[in-house]
Motif scaffolding. Structure first.
Motif, PDB file in Angstrom:
ATOM      1  N   GLY A 121       0.789  -1.227   0.000  1.00 26.43           N
ATOM      2  CA  GLY A 121       0.000   0.000   0.000  1.00 26.43           C
ATOM      3  C   GLY A 121       0.816   1.270   0.000  1.00 26.43           C
ATOM      4  N   GLU A 122       2.032   1.206   0.537  1.00 24.73           N
ATOM      5  CA  GLU A 122       2.890   2.386   0.659  1.00 24.73           C
ATOM      6  C   GLU A 122       2.104   3.578   1.202  1.00 24.73           C
ATOM      7  OE1 GLU A 122       4.778   3.226  -3.036  1.00 24.73           O
ATOM      8  OE2 GLU A 122       5.819   1.297  -3.163  1.00 24.73           O
ATOM      9  N   PRO A 123       1.558   3.463   2.425  1.00 30.39           N
ATOM     10  CA  PRO A 123       0.741   4.559   2.973  1.00 30.39           C
ATOM     11  C   PRO A 123       1.529   5.861   3.026  1.00 30.39           C
ATOM     12  CG  PRO A 123       0.585   2.582   4.337  1.00 30.39           C
ATOM     13  CD  PRO A 123       1.702   2.343   3.369  1.00 30.39           C
ATOM     14  N   ARG A 124       0.886   6.933   2.605  1.00 26.54           N
ATOM     15  CA  ARG A 124       1.532   8.241   2.605  1.00 26.54           C
ATOM     16  C   ARG A 124       0.463   9.297   2.823  1.00 26.54           C
ATOM     17  NH1 ARG A 124       0.988   5.848  -2.085  1.00 26.54           N
ATOM     18  NH2 ARG A 124       0.101   6.918  -3.889  1.00 26.54           N
ATOM     19  N   GLY A 125       0.909  10.429   3.291  1.00 29.48           N
ATOM     20  CA  GLY A 125      -0.017  11.507   3.569  1.00 29.48           C
ATOM     21  C   GLY A 125      -0.463  12.221   2.312  1.00 29.48           C
ATOM     22  N   GLY A 126      -1.556  12.933   2.452  1.00 30.76           N
ATOM     23  CA  GLY A 126      -2.086  13.726   1.352  1.00 30.76           C
ATOM     24  C   GLY A 126      -2.907  14.872   1.914  1.00 30.76           C
ATOM     25  N   ASP A 127      -3.625  15.527   1.079  1.00 37.04           N
ATOM     26  CA  ASP A 127      -4.489  16.618   1.525  1.00 37.04           C
ATOM     27  C   ASP A 127      -5.755  16.048   2.138  1.00 37.04           C
ATOM     28  OD1 ASP A 127      -2.704  18.507   0.586  1.00 37.04           O
ATOM     29  OD2 ASP A 127      -3.619  18.535  -1.424  1.00 37.04           O
ATOM     30  N   GLN A 263      -2.746  -5.729  -0.744  1.00 34.45           N
ATOM     31  CA  GLN A 263      -3.274  -5.096   0.461  1.00 34.45           C
ATOM     32  C   GLN A 263      -4.409  -5.921   1.055  1.00 34.45           C
ATOM     33  OE1 GLN A 263      -4.100  -0.774  -0.149  1.00 34.45           O
ATOM     34  NE2 GLN A 263      -2.742  -0.973  -1.912  1.00 34.45           N
ATOM     35  N   ALA A 264      -5.290  -6.431   0.188  1.00 36.81           N
ATOM     36  CA  ALA A 264      -6.384  -7.275   0.669  1.00 36.81           C
ATOM     37  C   ALA A 264      -5.853  -8.556   1.289  1.00 36.81           C
ATOM     38  CB  ALA A 264      -7.340  -7.596  -0.494  1.00 36.81           C
TER      39      ALA A 264
END
Length: 325
Positions: A121-127, A263-264
């Motif tokens: 998933g490489e979670p990362r921040g956003g707006d 991810q699933a």
């Protein structure tokens, strides 16, 4: 992924896991008449072991809040799910039960699932989304589902079987929303200090969700062994947190088909590992209640005449009795 976020998240999971074990050991001796009542917390607050568990839980929540301030909810939540590993570690220390094939399988599934989800998933921040309707819709669905589960658990004839599982799921949903709002509160504090924080509704919602979730968890711990409720709680919280993080906090995950599939698979492995670890023989299995002289009193030996009545019968007095960890 930041090493600081990893250390903070795993440290929080450690405190939470140990704290849950101490809380359940005390809560299972509380009077059944206090089920889903604030009186339960008033009884337990006089038990040193429970206070120690709450202290560890508070430390875990503080560390988790610090991790959420440095990383995305969709990154921190799967790491917090490893609290079950630490709960099992303490339980094994008490019961001297070997980890065995089931324990190792659960450990591999949980650790591998968390790793797969984060890597894929490489979670990362956003707006963060500016649509308040979406935020309230997601929160409403989570809180509404938790409410329905709680109502059913309270009125169900299977209070001591399905009830603890339902309460665990309900508490996990509330804690997932609480984590998301904790991060949002941290953002408000960073932007404008205490005045900006205290003029928003988020910190008060965090407090309300925390107290409500605590009551649900302690009621689940009161009516059934840890293996009934903690896996449900541990599985529901990260799923709810990830939905909130992506839904209204602006967290971003990879959305190509291969990444979504992994991810699933990772989330499914996390849930499977949680179930295997939660049902491990080292986890507490049963609690036996007998009459005791005062609220949350220490366990007393069971008499032969009472052994046939031991179990989950509700006590008319506010006393509690023996427990078996």
């Amino acid at each position: 992924m930041s090493v600081l976020v990893l250390v903070l998240s795993v440290s929080a999971a450690c405190c939470l896991g140990f704290g849950f074990v101490f809380q359940q050991d005390a809560a299972q001796r509380a009077p059944l008449g206090d089920f889903l009542s604030p009186r339960l917390l008033l009884d337990l607050v006089r038990v040193p072991e429970w206070l120690g568990g709450i202290g560890l839980m508070v430390c875990g929540m503080v560390l988790g809040a610090l991790a959420l301030g440095q990383g995305e909810v969709s990154l921190v939540e799967p790491l917090l799910a490893t609290n079950l590993l630490f709960a099992l570690t303490l339980s094994r220390h008490r019961t001297k039960q070997a980890l065995g094939r089931q324990g190792w399988s659960g450990l591999v599934l949980l650790a591998g699932g968390v790793t797969a989800f984060i890597v894929a998933g490489e979670p990362r921040g956003g707006d963060a989304g500016s649509d308040p309707l979406r935020q309230w819709l997601i929160i409403g669905v989570m809180v509404g589902t938790a409410t329905l589960l709680t109502v059913y658990a309270k009125g169900s004839r299977h209070r001591f079987t399905a009830g603890p599982v339902l309460l665990g799921v309900a508490a996990g949903l509330l804690y997932g929303v609480q984590d998301a709002l904790t991060r949002e509160s941290g953002g408000r504090f960073s932007d404008g200090g205490w005045s900006e924080l205290l003029t928003g509704w988020q910190p008060y919602a965090v407090l309300a969700l925390g107290v409500t979730g605590l009551l649900l968890v302690q009621s689940a711990f009161e009516t059934a062994p840890l293996r009934m409720s903690l896996p449900a709680l541990t599985a529901a919280q990260p799923l709810a947190g990830i939905v909130c993080g992506v839904g209204f906090l602006g967290d971003q995950l990879r959305t190509d088909p291969g990444a979504l599939a992994w991810q699933a698979v990772g989330l499914a492995a996390v849930v499977g590992g949680i179930v295997l670890l939660g049902l491990h023989p080292a986890m507490p299995r049963s609690a036996t209640r007998l009459r005791a002289p005062g609220p949350c009193a220490p366990p007393s030996p069971a008499s032969p005449s009472s052994s046939s009545n031991a179990g989950r019968a509700e006590l008319p007095a506010r006393g509690i009795g023996d427990s078996r960890f």
